[in-house]
Design a protein around this motif. Sequence first.
Motif, mmCIF file in Angstrom:
data_model
loop_
_atom_site.group_PDB
_atom_site.id
_atom_site.type_symbol
_atom_site.label_atom_id
_atom_site.label_comp_id
_atom_site.label_asym_id
_atom_site.label_seq_id
_atom_site.Cartn_x
_atom_site.Cartn_y
_atom_site.Cartn_z
ATOM 1 N N THR A 1 0.374 -1.423 0.324
ATOM 2 C CA THR A 1 -0.015 0.124 -0.474
ATOM 3 C C THR A 1 1.143 1.421 -0.097
ATOM 4 O OG1 THR A 1 -1.720 -0.957 1.267
ATOM 5 C CG2 THR A 1 -1.554 1.047 1.174
ATOM 6 N N ARG A 2 2.006 1.089 0.640
ATOM 7 C CA ARG A 2 2.967 2.284 0.446
ATOM 8 C C ARG A 2 3.504 2.205 -0.433
ATOM 9 N NH1 ARG A 2 5.298 5.642 4.675
ATOM 10 N NH2 ARG A 2 7.232 6.641 3.722
ATOM 11 N N ALA A 3 3.276 1.532 -1.228
ATOM 12 C CA ALA A 3 4.283 1.755 -3.004
ATOM 13 C C ALA A 3 3.203 1.986 -3.750
ATOM 14 C CB ALA A 3 4.492 0.482 -3.189
ATOM 15 N N LEU A 4 2.304 2.111 -3.477
ATOM 16 C CA LEU A 4 1.193 2.481 -4.742
ATOM 17 C C LEU A 4 0.129 3.966 -3.549
ATOM 18 C CD1 LEU A 4 -0.185 -0.456 -5.062
ATOM 19 C CD2 LEU A 4 1.052 0.622 -6.368
ATOM 20 N N ARG A 5 0.658 4.472 -2.635
ATOM 21 C CA ARG A 5 0.465 5.298 -2.184
ATOM 22 C C ARG A 5 0.237 6.460 -3.249
ATOM 23 N NH1 ARG A 5 3.857 8.240 2.554
ATOM 24 N NH2 ARG A 5 5.529 8.585 1.672
ATOM 25 N N VAL A 6 -1.004 7.826 -2.973
ATOM 26 C CA VAL A 6 -0.982 8.724 -3.819
ATOM 27 C C VAL A 6 -0.621 9.800 -3.221
ATOM 28 C CG1 VAL A 6 -2.654 7.840 -5.471
ATOM 29 C CG2 VAL A 6 -3.585 9.292 -3.451
ATOM 30 N N ASP A 7 -0.564 11.241 -3.697
ATOM 31 C CA ASP A 7 0.321 12.439 -2.809
ATOM 32 C C ASP A 7 -0.736 13.264 -2.674
ATOM 33 O OD1 ASP A 7 -0.730 13.262 -5.091
ATOM 34 O OD2 ASP A 7 1.585 14.719 -6.089
ATOM 35 N N LYS A 8 -0.785 14.507 -1.956
ATOM 36 C CA LYS A 8 -1.295 15.270 -1.257
ATOM 37 C C LYS A 8 -2.105 15.733 -2.770
ATOM 38 C CE LYS A 8 2.058 18.815 -1.202
ATOM 39 N NZ LYS A 8 2.716 20.166 -0.147
ATOM 40 N N GLY A 9 -1.462 16.227 -3.791
ATOM 41 C CA GLY A 9 -2.379 16.754 -4.900
ATOM 42 C C GLY A 9 -3.669 15.727 -5.920
ATOM 43 N N THR A 10 -3.156 14.794 -5.578
ATOM 44 C CA THR A 10 -3.968 13.627 -6.163
ATOM 45 C C THR A 10 -5.215 13.732 -4.994
ATOM 46 O OG1 THR A 10 -3.100 12.208 -7.503
ATOM 47 C CG2 THR A 10 -4.640 11.560 -6.905
ATOM 48 N N LEU A 11 -4.921 13.817 -3.779
ATOM 49 C CA LEU A 11 -5.952 13.501 -2.811
ATOM 50 C C LEU A 11 -6.862 14.678 -2.694
ATOM 51 C CD1 LEU A 11 -4.246 12.027 0.209
ATOM 52 C CD2 LEU A 11 -6.022 10.864 -1.210
ATOM 53 N N ALA A 12 -6.317 15.930 -2.092
ATOM 54 C CA ALA A 12 -7.004 17.063 -2.943
ATOM 55 C C ALA A 12 -8.027 17.069 -4.130
ATOM 56 C CB ALA A 12 -6.038 18.404 -2.494
ATOM 57 N N GLY A 13 -7.144 16.222 -5.236
ATOM 58 C CA GLY A 13 -8.096 16.921 -6.668
ATOM 59 C C GLY A 13 -9.699 15.576 -6.285
ATOM 60 N N LEU A 14 -9.133 15.039 -6.066
ATOM 61 C CA LEU A 14 -10.401 13.383 -5.972
ATOM 62 C C LEU A 14 -11.531 13.639 -5.199
ATOM 63 C CD1 LEU A 14 -11.132 10.735 -6.895
ATOM 64 C CD2 LEU A 14 -9.500 9.861 -4.198
ATOM 65 N N GLU A 15 -11.125 14.746 -3.799
ATOM 66 C CA GLU A 15 -11.781 15.253 -3.059
ATOM 67 C C GLU A 15 -12.815 15.895 -3.088
ATOM 68 O OE1 GLU A 15 -12.244 16.073 1.567
ATOM 69 O OE2 GLU A 15 -10.099 16.960 0.528
ATOM 70 N N ALA A 16 -12.560 17.240 -4.101
ATOM 71 C CA ALA A 16 -13.074 18.044 -4.570
ATOM 72 C C ALA A 16 -13.940 17.801 -5.523
ATOM 73 C CB ALA A 16 -12.122 19.568 -5.021
ATOM 74 N N THR A 17 -13.063 16.684 -6.757
ATOM 75 C CA THR A 17 -14.420 15.930 -7.824
ATOM 76 C C THR A 17 -15.307 15.033 -7.127
ATOM 77 O OG1 THR A 17 -12.273 15.878 -8.963
ATOM 78 C CG2 THR A 17 -14.679 14.501 -9.643
ATOM 79 N N LEU A 18 -15.597 14.106 -5.822
ATOM 80 C CA LEU A 18 -15.997 14.064 -5.159
ATOM 81 C C LEU A 18 -17.185 14.324 -4.740
ATOM 82 C CD1 LEU A 18 -13.678 10.634 -3.852
ATOM 83 C CD2 LEU A 18 -15.521 10.772 -5.891
ATOM 84 N N ARG A 19 -16.952 15.749 -4.426
ATOM 85 C CA ARG A 19 -18.089 16.658 -3.464
ATOM 86 C C ARG A 19 -18.994 16.625 -4.512
ATOM 87 N NH1 ARG A 19 -17.848 17.460 1.474
ATOM 88 N NH2 ARG A 19 -14.731 17.067 2.486
ATOM 89 N N LEU A 20 -19.060 16.930 -5.985
ATOM 90 C CA LEU A 20 -19.757 17.316 -6.812
ATOM 91 C C LEU A 20 -20.655 16.664 -7.086
ATOM 92 C CD1 LEU A 20 -17.600 19.350 -9.778
ATOM 93 C CD2 LEU A 20 -18.805 20.194 -7.512
#
Length: 468
Positions: free
Chosen positions: A319-338
Amino acid sequence: MDPRASIPGIDRLLEMARRDGLDTDHPPARVTEALRVVVAEAREAVGEGRWPWDPADPAPYLQRARGWLTADATASLRPVINATGVVLHTNLGRAPLARSAREAMNRVSEGYTNLEFDLEAGSRGSRYHHCAALLAELTGADDALVVNNCAGGLVLALSALARGRDVVVSRGELVEIGGGFRIPEVLQYAGAGIREVGATNRTRVEDYRAAIRAGGVAAILKVHRSNFRISGFTEEASLEELSQLAREAGVPLIHDLGSGLLVDAEVLGLPPEPTPTDSLRRGADLVIFSGDKLLGGPQAGLISGTRDLINALRKTPLTRALRVDKGTLAGLEATLRLYRDPDRALREIPVLRMLSEPMEALRERAVALQGALEQTGLPEGCRARAVAGEGRVGGGTYPEHPVPSWTVRVTGLDSAEWARRLRLQEPAVVARVEEEALVLDLRTVDAGDDRAVARAVGAALDPSEPTA
């Protein structure tokens, strides 16, 4: 006298470059390197009689050095305008992001964040909690996990749940998922064995049952065939049947869904497509899908499912090797909220907006673009026409299903050459070549970019521009 002897020296050219301001626009070391490259090219060209200028004239050297420096300073990765008609164009980065997603990514990139910090407790937190609740809410799952892409999610699930044991999968679902990677290879890399069942065109639940009775099976894998179709004499086991079998055998049912559609396909004018919610309701224990396909977010692999299985995946070292960065998480969260407001999602998520844009609106834009091109003064013999056309969803989804669109076709020119020129404009415009015509498909062009496309095409079609 050898004409190469009249080529100006580097010191003289450097002095002139400083007077010309080259060293203020570019690092001095790069200016020196550019001049050395140009002089070396000139020596070869002059010796072969290919240098079209006076070898003693310093102006061409400075001009070519400036061009070299401009190319050298241009970012390798840069924005392009997609006029191909392929909405999820893998080579062009798949889904463009909603404005709120871009703004969220910018905000977290400007400084520190609470990526792995619990603000309430004042102690270490987990990046894996970001987006998890939203994903669970939108898909109806107990829990969720975000990794770097869909293939990574599948590798993680198989590694965590089936390493050293077998996974049952239909022969008709041993697909290639893109980039030359195939499901059997993914299973092998994850350390799981493959238990193929059924035939390419027909696999029944009894085939899975027989494989499980033989022992050594850790999971059942169902792969959604999103990038091709099998028709005719076909049969496949349903998720409901496989879910019941999985419960009887005490093994998880994993559904590799891929596309990640979270709205009703009908509102996009597309045929029915399973959603993560559908998969979970029909009995899948884990469903794995993409963030940058029909969901319309950044590249990510999204895993929704039961709490115990998601926890098992979180604890896996991979899981650590496949983790995403803060930018991806922020963009994904904003998309999901829509997606909490489906109407807003259709308006603001570019992929959904493109697919649902009415044909009449596209026709009006195509007619306007045709007029703009005619006003720029097309070369003699060229003609621009607004005509109906067809695009594609792309991204390995909806194979063979055309997406109606409106295009502008430019004929009467070397279309491949002018398409190349168009790609070299700023901004770059990527069109398609079809039956010796340059085709600009407006289904994939944001309405705000129509003028930029017109300017780029006008510049590319300028006969005064060099062809090489």
